[in-house]
Design an enzyme around this catalytic site. Structure first.
Site, PDB file in Angstrom:
ATOM      1  N   GLU A   1      10.279  16.162  15.081  1.00 57.35           N
ATOM      2  CA  GLU A   1      10.604  15.945  13.672  1.00 57.35           C
ATOM      3  C   GLU A   1       9.727  16.893  12.856  1.00 57.35           C
ATOM      4  O   GLU A   1       8.502  16.816  12.923  1.00 57.35           O
ATOM      5  CB  GLU A   1      10.310  14.496  13.261  1.00 57.35           C
ATOM      6  CG  GLU A   1      10.676  14.234  11.819  1.00 57.35           C
ATOM      7  CD  GLU A   1      10.340  12.826  11.333  1.00 57.35           C
ATOM      8  OE1 GLU A   1       9.220  12.368  11.558  1.00 57.35           O
ATOM      9  OE2 GLU A   1      11.220  12.200  10.713  1.00 57.35           O
TER      10      GLU A   1
ATOM     11  N   GLU B   1      10.379   1.236  10.043  1.00 59.67           N
ATOM     12  CA  GLU B   1      11.352   2.297   9.744  1.00 59.67           C
ATOM     13  C   GLU B   1      10.652   3.619  10.000  1.00 59.67           C
ATOM     14  O   GLU B   1       9.764   4.002   9.246  1.00 59.67           O
ATOM     15  CB  GLU B   1      11.810   2.212   8.285  1.00 59.67           C
ATOM     16  CG  GLU B   1      12.545   0.936   7.927  1.00 59.67           C
ATOM     17  CD  GLU B   1      13.833   0.755   8.709  1.00 59.67           C
ATOM     18  OE1 GLU B   1      14.397   1.753   9.199  1.00 59.67           O
ATOM     19  OE2 GLU B   1      14.265  -0.398   8.839  1.00 59.67           O
TER      20      GLU B   1
ATOM     21  N   LYS C   1       0.854  -1.195   0.000  1.00 56.53           N
ATOM     22  CA  LYS C   1       0.000   0.000   0.000  1.00 56.53           C
ATOM     23  C   LYS C   1       0.887   1.241   0.000  1.00 56.53           C
ATOM     24  O   LYS C   1       1.557   1.519   0.995  1.00 56.53           O
ATOM     25  CB  LYS C   1      -0.911   0.045   1.232  1.00 56.53           C
ATOM     26  CG  LYS C   1      -1.975   1.142   1.068  1.00 56.53           C
ATOM     27  CD  LYS C   1      -2.616   1.568   2.348  1.00 56.53           C
ATOM     28  CE  LYS C   1      -1.898   2.692   3.047  1.00 56.53           C
ATOM     29  NZ  LYS C   1      -1.768   3.942   2.271  1.00 56.53           N
TER      30      LYS C   1
ATOM     31  N   CYS D   1      13.733  11.002   6.104  1.00 53.58           N
ATOM     32  CA  CYS D   1      13.741  10.465   7.476  1.00 53.58           C
ATOM     33  C   CYS D   1      15.059  10.761   8.168  1.00 53.58           C
ATOM     34  O   CYS D   1      15.094  11.064   9.352  1.00 53.58           O
ATOM     35  CB  CYS D   1      13.469   8.970   7.459  1.00 53.58           C
ATOM     36  SG  CYS D   1      14.580   8.057   6.398  1.00 53.58           S
TER      37      CYS D   1
ATOM     38  N   GLY E   1       7.311   4.917   7.819  1.00 55.64           N
ATOM     39  CA  GLY E   1       6.469   6.085   8.016  1.00 55.64           C
ATOM     40  C   GLY E   1       6.742   6.693   9.377  1.00 55.64           C
ATOM     41  O   GLY E   1       7.829   6.499   9.945  1.00 55.64           O
ATOM     42  N   SER E   2       5.758   7.377   9.901  1.00 59.35           N
ATOM     43  CA  SER E   2       5.988   8.117  11.146  1.00 59.35           C
ATOM     44  C   SER E   2       5.993   7.189  12.363  1.00 59.35           C
ATOM     45  O   SER E   2       5.434   6.094  12.335  1.00 59.35           O
ATOM     46  CB  SER E   2       4.906   9.186  11.306  1.00 59.35           C
ATOM     47  OG  SER E   2       3.657   8.551  11.442  1.00 59.35           O
ATOM     48  N   THR E   3       6.607   7.665  13.418  1.00 61.92           N
ATOM     49  CA  THR E   3       6.701   6.873  14.647  1.00 61.92           C
ATOM     50  C   THR E   3       5.316   6.605  15.221  1.00 61.92           C
ATOM     51  O   THR E   3       5.024   5.506  15.687  1.00 61.92           O
ATOM     52  CB  THR E   3       7.599   7.613  15.658  1.00 61.92           C
ATOM     53  OG1 THR E   3       8.920   7.649  15.098  1.00 61.92           O
ATOM     54  CG2 THR E   3       7.657   6.914  16.998  1.00 61.92           C
ATOM     55  N   ARG E   4       4.451   7.597  15.128  1.00 59.42           N
ATOM     56  CA  ARG E   4       3.110   7.409  15.692  1.00 59.42           C
ATOM     57  C   ARG E   4       2.349   6.300  14.929  1.00 59.42           C
ATOM     58  O   ARG E   4       1.746   5.421  15.540  1.00 59.42           O
ATOM     59  CB  ARG E   4       2.343   8.725  15.599  1.00 59.42           C
ATOM     60  CG  ARG E   4       0.945   8.613  16.188  1.00 59.42           C
ATOM     61  CD  ARG E   4       0.116   9.737  15.719  1.00 59.42           C
ATOM     62  NE  ARG E   4       0.546  10.961  16.387  1.00 59.42           N
ATOM     63  CZ  ARG E   4      -0.266  11.955  16.686  1.00 59.42           C
ATOM     64  NH1 ARG E   4      -1.530  11.886  16.359  1.00 59.42           N
ATOM     65  NH2 ARG E   4       0.170  13.035  17.282  1.00 59.42           N
ATOM     66  N   THR E   5       2.392   6.349  13.599  1.00 60.47           N
ATOM     67  CA  THR E   5       1.701   5.310  12.829  1.00 60.47           C
ATOM     68  C   THR E   5       2.342   3.947  13.084  1.00 60.47           C
ATOM     69  O   THR E   5       1.642   2.934  13.197  1.00 60.47           O
ATOM     70  CB  THR E   5       1.741   5.634  11.315  1.00 60.47           C
ATOM     71  OG1 THR E   5       1.238   6.942  11.119  1.00 60.47           O
ATOM     72  CG2 THR E   5       0.924   4.654  10.517  1.00 60.47           C
TER      73      THR E   5
HETATM   74  P1  NAD Z   1       2.664   8.240   7.831  1.00 60.19           P
HETATM   75  O1  NAD Z   1       2.974   7.442   9.035  1.00 60.19           O
HETATM   76  O2  NAD Z   1       1.646   9.311   7.943  1.00 60.19           O
HETATM   77  O3  NAD Z   1       2.145   7.290   6.660  1.00 60.19           O
HETATM   78  C1  NAD Z   1       2.934   6.255   6.130  1.00 60.19           C
HETATM   79  C2  NAD Z   1       2.036   5.214   5.494  1.00 60.19           C
HETATM   80  O4  NAD Z   1       1.243   4.593   6.508  1.00 60.19           O
HETATM   81  C3  NAD Z   1       1.045   5.747   4.463  1.00 60.19           C
HETATM   82  O5  NAD Z   1       0.949   4.817   3.407  1.00 60.19           O
HETATM   83  C4  NAD Z   1      -0.258   5.812   5.244  1.00 60.19           C
HETATM   84  O6  NAD Z   1      -1.400   5.707   4.435  1.00 60.19           O
HETATM   85  C5  NAD Z   1      -0.118   4.595   6.139  1.00 60.19           C
HETATM   86  N1  NAD Z   1      -0.911   4.616   7.374  1.00 60.19           N
HETATM   87  C6  NAD Z   1      -1.291   5.704   8.112  1.00 60.19           C
HETATM   88  N2  NAD Z   1      -1.992   5.304   9.203  1.00 60.19           N
HETATM   89  C7  NAD Z   1      -2.038   3.949   9.166  1.00 60.19           C
HETATM   90  C8  NAD Z   1      -2.613   2.958  10.002  1.00 60.19           C
HETATM   91  N3  NAD Z   1      -3.265   3.279  11.131  1.00 60.19           N
HETATM   92  N4  NAD Z   1      -2.480   1.652   9.674  1.00 60.19           N
HETATM   93  C9  NAD Z   1      -1.811   1.298   8.565  1.00 60.19           C
HETATM   94  N5  NAD Z   1      -1.247   2.200   7.714  1.00 60.19           N
HETATM   95  C10 NAD Z   1      -1.369   3.510   8.014  1.00 60.19           C
HETATM   96  O7  NAD Z   1       4.053   8.807   7.297  1.00 60.19           O
HETATM   97  P2  NAD Z   1       4.302   9.760   6.047  1.00 60.19           P
HETATM   98  O8  NAD Z   1       3.856  11.136   6.410  1.00 60.19           O
HETATM   99  O9  NAD Z   1       3.793   9.147   4.792  1.00 60.19           O
HETATM  100  O10 NAD Z   1       5.903   9.731   5.957  1.00 60.19           O
HETATM  101  C11 NAD Z   1       6.709  10.559   6.718  1.00 60.19           C
HETATM  102  C12 NAD Z   1       7.269   9.808   7.915  1.00 60.19           C
HETATM  103  O11 NAD Z   1       7.950   8.651   7.464  1.00 60.19           O
HETATM  104  C13 NAD Z   1       8.305  10.606   8.684  1.00 60.19           C
HETATM  105  O12 NAD Z   1       8.094  10.446  10.073  1.00 60.19           O
HETATM  106  C14 NAD Z   1       9.630   9.957   8.258  1.00 60.19           C
HETATM  107  O13 NAD Z   1      10.677  10.125   9.177  1.00 60.19           O
HETATM  108  C15 NAD Z   1       9.228   8.542   8.082  1.00 60.19           C
HETATM  109  N6  NAD Z   1      10.185   7.840   7.217  1.00 60.19           N
HETATM  110  C16 NAD Z   1      11.067   6.963   7.775  1.00 60.19           C
HETATM  111  C17 NAD Z   1      12.019   6.323   6.970  1.00 60.19           C
HETATM  112  C18 NAD Z   1      13.020   5.368   7.554  1.00 60.19           C
HETATM  113  O14 NAD Z   1      13.688   4.672   6.789  1.00 60.19           O
HETATM  114  N7  NAD Z   1      13.170   5.297   8.860  1.00 60.19           N
HETATM  115  C19 NAD Z   1      12.038   6.577   5.598  1.00 60.19           C
HETATM  116  C20 NAD Z   1      11.117   7.472   5.064  1.00 60.19           C
HETATM  117  C21 NAD Z   1      10.189   8.089   5.885  1.00 60.19           C
END
Ligand code: NAD
Length: 492
Positions: free
Chosen positions: A393, A259, A183, A294, A236-240
């Site tokens: 962040e 990640e 996804k 990130c 994605g984000s730490t919270r998610t």
């Molecule tokens: P996000 O957490 O908002 O979303 C990431 C993905 O998760 C999206 O596809 C979103 O639709 C999905 N998602 C959201 N809520 C969900 C849930 N409850 N259940 C399942 N899936 C869900 O993050 P973003 O804004 O797309 O990306 C930015 C974040 O990603 C930043 O915090 C960044 O640091 C992090 N990031 C980390 C790395 C790494 O390698 N550590 C790399 C790139 C980005």
């Protein structure tokens, strides 16, 4: 790379399941171009039924397509072909990426697409080279661990590098013999659809690599809870990440790779060689993709005597950057992904200034004559470890500067209470560099550089709340396998 007309890019929408585009009724999500805010397409939102269809399809393909059981050399050959098709498709893939994300076309074609292809090629090489193990037992026994694919991997990717982030998930999963349901972010849904098409063209059996569209709350949540998903890999984000981990635990315990976010320090000592180069590195690490990275080096910690000359040089480099649409060839400063994200950046900078910080550079939007959100590279000084811009962040081109007098002070400032994704140390003193390598709580430490190369053997992943597990490296390949222990009694 030339500029292109964003209205000339053909968009194919839908889910990609079983080797075919699947359109569906029901709710749709509007997709806007970050560069000008124009809604250029919609995607369907996969509900529980559609997620089930995709996962079931992947499960059947895993069991019956022959992908998991084929000779690993054959799987490697197909994946190498996939990498070649990705490279050859750079004009199309690059435009799709640039159109809908924050990646300027020159970088999308010059970096994102080749990096994606190289990642696939890198994991193709693992398919026939890493297996299980034979254990040291007595002569009456044979003990083994056999490496087996999990089955169907549920992969969830962010919007900041749509192709590259997706490739770090799908390439090791496929090489290890799994099927995948990916996804992408609902903000950047199209380039990975093309990626899935190319996989099938290369010979990956239909149903082994599927893409479903939708948001996190419905589609992502249904995917990670689906009973036939054997493992979840998320960026994605730490919270998610935390809520995905909870969902995985509450729906039948399954492993997760996470990640997540970061707030990475760049530590500069007065003996760092070539100050102009250091300044370029520091500025590049916070302005690349407009800080929407990130591992963005967002906290500059500098030895006091160097603070002023370094800040001045950084300011000059900031001023050279050219904000513009991602389809314009000369753009060197990306747009912010969305208006709400730009407002969030402004909010954090504003509150940090109200609390006493000094605005050294930037701090305003750049007007490029469109409805896209562009934020000028910003340097904040007079901040402390408690300032909001130092703690949070930001995911924008905002750098904070703190000074130190001693090595101990530098190390203490470098440690973030929550995050531990990456760090950079700039010094000519080898012993000091190694003391920081040992002392820093970060999953990656760069010395006298900042940012990765194509040496994919070096994995990436966070300490503390920046994540669990690794992308890239041997580690990511092994994380897509489960290991079966076998003990055979050989006595007659
Ligand atoms: P996000 O957490 O908002 O979303 C990431 C993905 O998760 C999206 O596809 C979103 O639709 C999905 N998602 C959201 N809520 C969900 C849930 N409850 N259940 C399942 N899936 C869900 O993050 P973003 O804004 O797309 O990306 C930015 C974040 O990603 C930043 O915090 C960044 O640091 C992090 N990031 C980390 C790395 C790494 O390698 N550590 C790399 C790139 C980005």
């Amino acid at each position: 790379m030339d500029s292109f007309n964003p209205d000339d890019v053909a968009i194919r929408s839908g889910h990609y399941i079983g080797g075919e585009y699947v359109e569906a009724g029901g709710r749709r999500i509007e997709v806007a171009r970050p560069s000008d805010g124009v809604v250029y397409a919609t995607v369907p939102l996969a509900d529980a039924g559609m997620v089930d269809r995709a996962v079931e399809n992947a499960w059947q393909a895993f069991r019956h397509s022959g992908w998991a059981r084929m000779a690993p050399r054959e799987r490697a050959k197909i994946l190498r072909r996939f990498a070649e098709l990705v490279e050859a498709d750079a004009p199309t893939l690059g435009r799709l990426e640039a159109l809908g994300s924050t990646r300027p076309i020159a970088q999308a074609i010059g970096w994102d697409v080749p990096f994606t292809a190289e990642g696939i090629r890198f994991y193709a090489e693992f398919a026939d080279k890493l297996g299980g193990d034979v254990a040291a037992t007595d002569h009456d026994h044979l003990g083994m661990t056999i490496a087996e694919p999990y089955g169907v991997i549920g992969a969830i990717a962010p919007w900041n590098f749509p192709l590259v982030m997706a490739s770090w998930k799908i390439a090791p999963a496929l090489a290890a013999g799994n099927a995948v349901v990916l996804k992408p972010s609902e903000m950047t849904p199209f380039s990975v659809l093309r990626l899935a098409e190319l996989a099938v063209q290369a010979g990956v059996p239909a149903g082994i690599f599927n893409v479903i569209q939708g948001d996190g709350r419905v589609t992502g949540d249904e995917l990670v809870r689906h009973p036939k998903i054997s493992k979840v890999t998320f960026t994605g984000s730490t919270r998610t990440g935390a809520s995905i981990m909870a969902a995985c635990a509450n729906s039948g315990t399954r492993p997760v790779t996470l990640e997540l976010g970061g707030k990475s320090p760049q530590i500069v000592f007065a003996d760092a060689p070539r100050l102009d180069d250091v300044a370029r590195r520091i500025a590049g690490a916070i302005t690349g993709n407009a800080g929407q990275v990130c591992v963005a080096g967002s906290r500059l910690l500098v030895e006091r005597s160097l603070a002023e000359p370094l800040a001045e040089r950084i300011g000059k480099i900031f001023a050279e950057l050219k904000p513009g649409a991602t389809w314009a060839a000369g753009t060197t400063l990306s747009p912010i992904i969305s208006a709400p994200q730009a407002a969030r950046i402004e909010g954090i900078v504003g509150r940090t200034l109200e609390a006493g910080a000094t605005l050294r550079y930037g701090g305003v939007r750049a007007d490029v004559g469109s409805n896209g959100a562009f934020y000028t590279p910003t340097l904040l000084t007079n901040v402390t470890a408690h300032s909001e811009a130092v703690r949070e962040e930001i995911f924008g081109p905002v750098l904070t500067l703190q000074t130190f007098d001693t090595e101990e002070e530098a190390l203490a400032l470098a440690q973030h209470p929550e995050y531990g994704l990456a760090a950079g140390v700039h010094t000519a003193d080898l012993g000091r560099a190694l003391r920081f390598v040992r002392g820093l709580e970060a999953g990656t430490v760069w010395v006298n550089r900042y940012g990765r190369t194509s040496d994919f053997m070096i994995p990436t992943g966070g300490y503390k709340r920046s994540g669990i597990g690794k992308d890239l490296g041997r580690q990511a390949y092994e994380a897509n396998l489960r290991f079966k222990s076998v003990l055979i009694d050989l006595r007659p």
